[in-house]
Design a protein around this motif. Structure first.
Motif, PDB file in Angstrom:
ATOM      1  N   ALA A  26       0.822  -1.265  -0.037  1.00 20.81           N
ATOM      2  CA  ALA A  26      -0.021   0.097   0.031  1.00 20.81           C
ATOM      3  C   ALA A  26       0.839   1.230   0.120  1.00 20.81           C
ATOM      4  O   ALA A  26       0.539   2.205  -0.791  1.00 20.81           O
ATOM      5  CB  ALA A  26      -0.841  -0.037   1.219  1.00 20.81           C
ATOM      6  N   ALA A  27       2.029   1.334   0.713  1.00 17.92           N
ATOM      7  CA  ALA A  27       2.805   2.447   0.862  1.00 17.92           C
ATOM      8  C   ALA A  27       3.419   2.601  -0.411  1.00 17.92           C
ATOM      9  O   ALA A  27       3.769   3.801  -1.068  1.00 17.92           O
ATOM     10  CB  ALA A  27       3.842   2.226   2.142  1.00 17.92           C
ATOM     11  N   GLN A  28       4.093   1.553  -0.873  1.00 21.41           N
ATOM     12  CA  GLN A  28       4.770   1.649  -2.293  1.00 21.41           C
ATOM     13  C   GLN A  28       3.882   2.053  -3.501  1.00 21.41           C
ATOM     14  O   GLN A  28       4.158   3.153  -4.145  1.00 21.41           O
ATOM     15  CB  GLN A  28       5.658   0.434  -2.596  1.00 21.41           C
ATOM     16  N   ALA A  29       2.591   1.630  -3.569  1.00 21.82           N
ATOM     17  CA  ALA A  29       1.677   2.204  -4.582  1.00 21.82           C
ATOM     18  C   ALA A  29       1.299   3.489  -4.323  1.00 21.82           C
ATOM     19  O   ALA A  29       1.222   4.324  -5.452  1.00 21.82           O
ATOM     20  CB  ALA A  29       0.393   1.265  -4.596  1.00 21.82           C
ATOM     21  N   SER A  30       1.037   3.926  -3.112  1.00 18.01           N
ATOM     22  CA  SER A  30       0.735   5.463  -2.886  1.00 18.01           C
ATOM     23  C   SER A  30       1.873   6.144  -3.150  1.00 18.01           C
ATOM     24  O   SER A  30       1.833   7.492  -3.508  1.00 18.01           O
ATOM     25  CB  SER A  30       0.420   5.518  -1.454  1.00 18.01           C
ATOM     26  N   ARG A  31       2.966   5.911  -3.184  1.00 19.40           N
ATOM     27  CA  ARG A  31       4.427   6.554  -3.864  1.00 19.40           C
ATOM     28  C   ARG A  31       4.579   6.598  -5.257  1.00 19.40           C
ATOM     29  O   ARG A  31       5.557   7.058  -5.780  1.00 19.40           O
ATOM     30  CB  ARG A  31       5.462   6.360  -3.128  1.00 19.40           C
ATOM     31  N   GLY A  32       3.447   5.910  -6.095  1.00 17.20           N
ATOM     32  CA  GLY A  32       3.594   5.849  -7.548  1.00 17.20           C
ATOM     33  C   GLY A  32       4.516   4.619  -7.951  1.00 17.20           C
ATOM     34  O   GLY A  32       4.887   4.678  -9.292  1.00 17.20           O
ATOM     35  N   GLU A  34       5.350   0.729  -9.246  1.00 17.51           N
ATOM     36  CA  GLU A  34       4.219  -0.062  -9.957  1.00 17.51           C
ATOM     37  C   GLU A  34       4.567  -1.487  -8.941  1.00 17.51           C
ATOM     38  O   GLU A  34       5.870  -1.797  -8.819  1.00 17.51           O
ATOM     39  CB  GLU A  34       4.658  -0.544 -11.321  1.00 17.51           C
ATOM     40  N   LYS A  52      -8.034  -7.372  -1.359  1.00 18.09           N
ATOM     41  CA  LYS A  52      -7.647  -5.881  -1.208  1.00 18.09           C
ATOM     42  C   LYS A  52      -6.436  -5.473  -2.084  1.00 18.09           C
ATOM     43  O   LYS A  52      -6.592  -4.401  -2.473  1.00 18.09           O
ATOM     44  CB  LYS A  52      -7.001  -5.780   0.367  1.00 18.09           C
ATOM     45  N   ARG A  56      -6.896  -2.379  -5.026  1.00 16.95           N
ATOM     46  CA  ARG A  56      -5.795  -1.535  -5.082  1.00 16.95           C
ATOM     47  C   ARG A  56      -5.252  -1.387  -6.534  1.00 16.95           C
ATOM     48  O   ARG A  56      -4.070  -0.580  -6.763  1.00 16.95           O
ATOM     49  CB  ARG A  56      -4.736  -1.409  -3.884  1.00 16.95           C
TER      50      ARG A  56
END
Length: 125
Positions: A26-32, A34, A52, A56
């Motif tokens: 989740a944290a990595q995806a929120s930072r853009g 892939e 989940k 996402r």
């Protein structure tokens, strides 16, 4: 940055490793970034974690019906080769199943950097 996470399961009953994986993804995806996940599972079943990840839009590849002590699967090497070839870094969660060892070998073969997260598995039993 493209990251592929390799894990031996997505069942929350496995405890901390799945919870940590979900938070990291989740944290990595929120930072853009892939982010992709490859996991084995002993049966064809939907898990809360899988739902989940899919909600996402995290691409998740499952090796369903993995068998034996190391949860092996006949398509494991092929799937790992496809996924790892596309990434910039491989994050391997845990130590003891076939998927972790195979992922490290594929990463070395493809000259991709990889990280092992032992998840407390180095403690003496």
């Amino acid at each position: 940055m493209r990251v592929v996470h390799i894990t031996s399961g997505l069942d929350a009953a496995q405890g901390g490793p799945v919870a940590a994986l979900m938070g990291l993804v989740a944290a990595q995806a929120s930072r853009g970034m892939e982010v992709r996940v490859v996991a084995t599972t002993p049966a064809n079943n939907e898990s809360v974690a899988l739902s989940k990840l899919q909600s996402r839009s995290v691409h998740t590849s499952l090796l369903s019906n993995a068998k034996g002590r190391g949860l092996g699967h006949p398509d494991m090497a092929k799937m790992l080769m496809q996924e790892i070839r596309q990434c910039d870094v491989v994050h391997i969660h845990a130590l003891w199943e076939a998927i972790q060892h195979q992922a490290a070998m594929v990463a070395v073969h493809l000259r991709k950097p990889y990280i092992f997260r032992p998840c407390g598995m180095l403690d003496p039993w």
